[in-house]
Design an enzyme around this catalytic site. Structure first.
Site, PDB file in Angstrom:
ATOM      1  NE  ARG A   1      -0.799  -0.863   4.925  1.00 19.80           N
ATOM      2  CZ  ARG A   1       0.086  -1.916   5.161  1.00 19.80           C
ATOM      3  NH1 ARG A   1       0.534  -2.745   4.464  1.00 19.80           N
ATOM      4  NH2 ARG A   1       0.307  -1.638   6.601  1.00 19.80           N
TER       5      ARG A   1
ATOM      6  CB  CYS B   1      -5.714  21.680   6.057  1.00 15.51           C
ATOM      7  SG  CYS B   1      -4.830  19.815   5.991  1.00 15.51           S
TER       8      CYS B   1
ATOM      9  NE  ARG C   1       2.559  13.527   6.034  1.00 14.10           N
ATOM     10  CZ  ARG C   1       1.085  13.050   5.960  1.00 14.10           C
ATOM     11  NH1 ARG C   1       0.098  13.571   5.620  1.00 14.10           N
ATOM     12  NH2 ARG C   1       1.254  11.564   6.080  1.00 14.10           N
TER      13      ARG C   1
ATOM     14  CE  LYS D   1      -0.300   4.630  10.429  1.00 19.93           C
ATOM     15  NZ  LYS D   1       0.234   4.428   8.932  1.00 19.93           N
TER      16      LYS D   1
HETATM   17  C1  LIG Z   1      -0.312   4.977   7.887  1.00 11.34           C
HETATM   18  C2  LIG Z   1       0.178   4.594   6.808  1.00 11.34           C
HETATM   19  C3  LIG Z   1      -0.334   3.694   5.821  1.00 11.34           C
HETATM   20  C4  LIG Z   1      -1.572   2.846   6.381  1.00 11.34           C
HETATM   21  O1  LIG Z   1      -1.399   2.063   7.050  1.00 11.34           O
HETATM   22  P1  LIG Z   1      -2.266   1.028   7.621  1.00 11.34           P
HETATM   23  O2  LIG Z   1      -1.691   0.448   8.977  1.00 11.34           O
HETATM   24  O3  LIG Z   1      -2.677   0.020   6.417  1.00 11.34           O
HETATM   25  O4  LIG Z   1      -3.787   1.792   7.825  1.00 11.34           O
HETATM   26  C5  LIG Z   1       0.507   3.612   4.625  1.00 11.34           C
HETATM   27  N1  LIG Z   1       1.356   4.199   4.177  1.00 11.34           N
HETATM   28  C6  LIG Z   1       2.066   5.098   5.167  1.00 11.34           C
HETATM   29  C7  LIG Z   1       3.347   5.816   4.788  1.00 11.34           C
HETATM   30  C8  LIG Z   1       1.432   5.406   6.302  1.00 11.34           C
HETATM   31  O5  LIG Z   1       2.212   6.327   7.241  1.00 11.34           O
END
Ligand SMILES: *Cc1c(COP(=O)(O)O)cnc(C)c1O
Length: 442
Positions: free
Chosen positions: A127, A136, A145, A348
């Site tokens: 992703r 914004c 940011r 994360k």
């Molecule tokens: C938060 C984030 C995502 C999405 O993370 P999920 O845990 O799938 O919600 C994707 N790429 C980046 C760089 C992020 O900071």
């Protein structure tokens, strides 16, 4: 009803004495055009008066981190108790923003290092984060940011965004595209329609996500026309950013209902902020209000190490305490996952209280939310399967028609049987340098 309350009506009449303001309040373009950007207009609309000394300090802050608040969000500020007001703290600059602490970093999440093309952060295998807007409707004081806020407020031109779209198109691993920014809903309806169409057209993109604070700071942006556009590109998931139960107003509820009625799954990402929501009771009230409005609490973030946020930071222990007060105490799906976003770009990291107390070969000792301690007896007849990913011959007979090739990474790689890795060690350790010096292989 145009106004949620008398206060909004009063603020509107201060912006314009004309009768016509009555139909304008809910016009999001009017709200944007009349956003509060100076201390003077803030004082005029709220009736709050700062001392000369305070004003000078705030002015200094504004030079580095500018101010912009929608009249709607201004109307949520408690004029009398503003010094302790969670809405005020999130929207109005504090001189503490100029205090740079030792741990502060310009780009703590190293987003710029993980950016293959402008606007894309590709950190996880499947992703990407796609920054489609550099502006914004409100400048949150706790923005991660923050370094970019107000630098140059703009919506990237199509030819810029096409670079990001092309990257996604030629990267088949990307099955999830997360539109972020800035706020993606700052794009006009037409522009959004165009970009969503382009992304939807890429065969390997399975879902699109939108991260937006509009339902919180400018709920009138969620118009029937916008919802109609979003609906065309299902499955589309929308995450918003409520931090305090007071933000869930009549107008916000209406916006959320429109999205939910259109079948768009809604999630919420809060940030744990000192003086705003660092309290189990406030968080519990927030998650209850969210689920009442069909919004699932998704993440609660530890405040990042970005410059200018030190006054908002809580210890990680505060987050764990809040989660301890939620799990078991309330609806399971009302509990967000508490996240520390790893400085340096590790992504994360979920953090939880410990529920496993001890372990032997045949028993696990666990505790529940009440403190009751229990044993779970492991099965005595379970035969571990030595897995070599030879799925064709596996007795599980998984129908893997159309499945992707499997390759393990991370801790999952250490856990699996078919890979020979036995450890991960930091590449730069003294021990490894010593080995290298001695001519030993790593
Ligand atoms: C938060 C984030 C995502 C999405 O993370 P999920 O845990 O799938 O919600 C994707 N790429 C980046 C760089 C992020 O900071």
């Amino acid at each position: 009803m145009v106004f949620d309350n008398k206060k909004q009506e009063k603020i509107a009449s201060k912006i314009s004495s004309k009768e016509s303001v009555l139909d304008k309040w809910q016009d999001y373009k009017w709200q944007l055009a009349n956003s509060v950007k100076t201390i003077e207009s803030f004082q005029r609309l709220t009736g709050i008066e700062f001392s000369q000394e305070e004003k000078e300090k705030i002015e200094k802050t504004l030079l580095k981190f500018p101010l912009s608040i929608t009249p709607y969000y201004v109307s949520l500020i408690d004029r009398k108790g503003y010094r302790d007001d969670p809405i005020f703290h999130q929207s109005f600059p504090s001189p503490s923003e100029l205090v740079i602490s030792k741990s502060d970093m310009r780009d703590p999440l190293s987003e710029e290092k993980d950016s293959p093309v402008c606007g894309i952060t590709h950190r996880y295998p499947d992703r990407v984060l796609f920054e489609v807007s550099n502006t914004c409707s409100m400048y949150c004081r706790h923005c991660t940011r923050k370094r970019k806020v107000g630098e140059v407020d703009f919506i990237p031109a199509k030819k810029e965004l096409i670079k990001g779209i092309d990257y996604i198109r030629k990267t088949p691993k990307v099955r999830d595209v997360l539109l972020s920014g800035g706020d993606p809903l700052m794009l006009s309806d037409g522009y959004l329609d165009w970009i969503l169409g382009k992304i939807k057209n890429i065969p390997h993109v399975e879902i699109i996500r939108i991260g937006t604070r509009m339902p919180v700071v400018l709920p009138y942006r969620i118009t029937p026309d916008l919802v109609k556009i979003l609906k065309k590109y299902q499955p589309i998931w929308l995450n918003t950013h409520f931090n305090h139960p007071r933000e869930i107003t009549v107008s916000a509820r209406r916006a959320l209902a429109r999205l939910a009625d259109a079948g768009i799954p809604l999630g919420n990402q809060s940030v744990l902020l000192a003086g705003v929501n660092d309290c189990p009771r406030i968080m519990k009230s927030l998650v209850h209000k969210l689920v009442q409005n069909r919004v699932r609490p998704y993440y609660m973030y530890q405040c990042d190490l970005s410059e200018g946020l030190s006054h908002f930071r809580t210890p990680v222990g505060k987050g764990i305490e809040i989660v301890e007060n939620l799990i078991g105490h309330t609806t399971g799906f009302a509990v967000p996952t508490y996240i520390v976003d790893a400085p340096g770009g590790g992504g994360k990291i979920p953090v939880m209280p410990n529920y496993i107390i001890s372990w032997s070969t045949n028993k696990v000792i666990l505790r529940n939310y009440e403190g009751a301690i229990t044993t779970y007896k492991e099965p005595s007849s379970y035969e571990p399967i030595f897995c070599e990913r030879n799925c064709q011959e596996c007795k599980l007979h998984l129908d893997l028609e159309g499945a992707r090739e499997y390759s393990a990474t991370g801790i999952a790689k250490l856990l699996c049987d078919f890979d020979q890795s036995i450890s991960f060690t930091p590449g730069q350790s003294e021990r490894l340098k010593r080995r290298k010096k001695n001519g030993k292989a790593r």
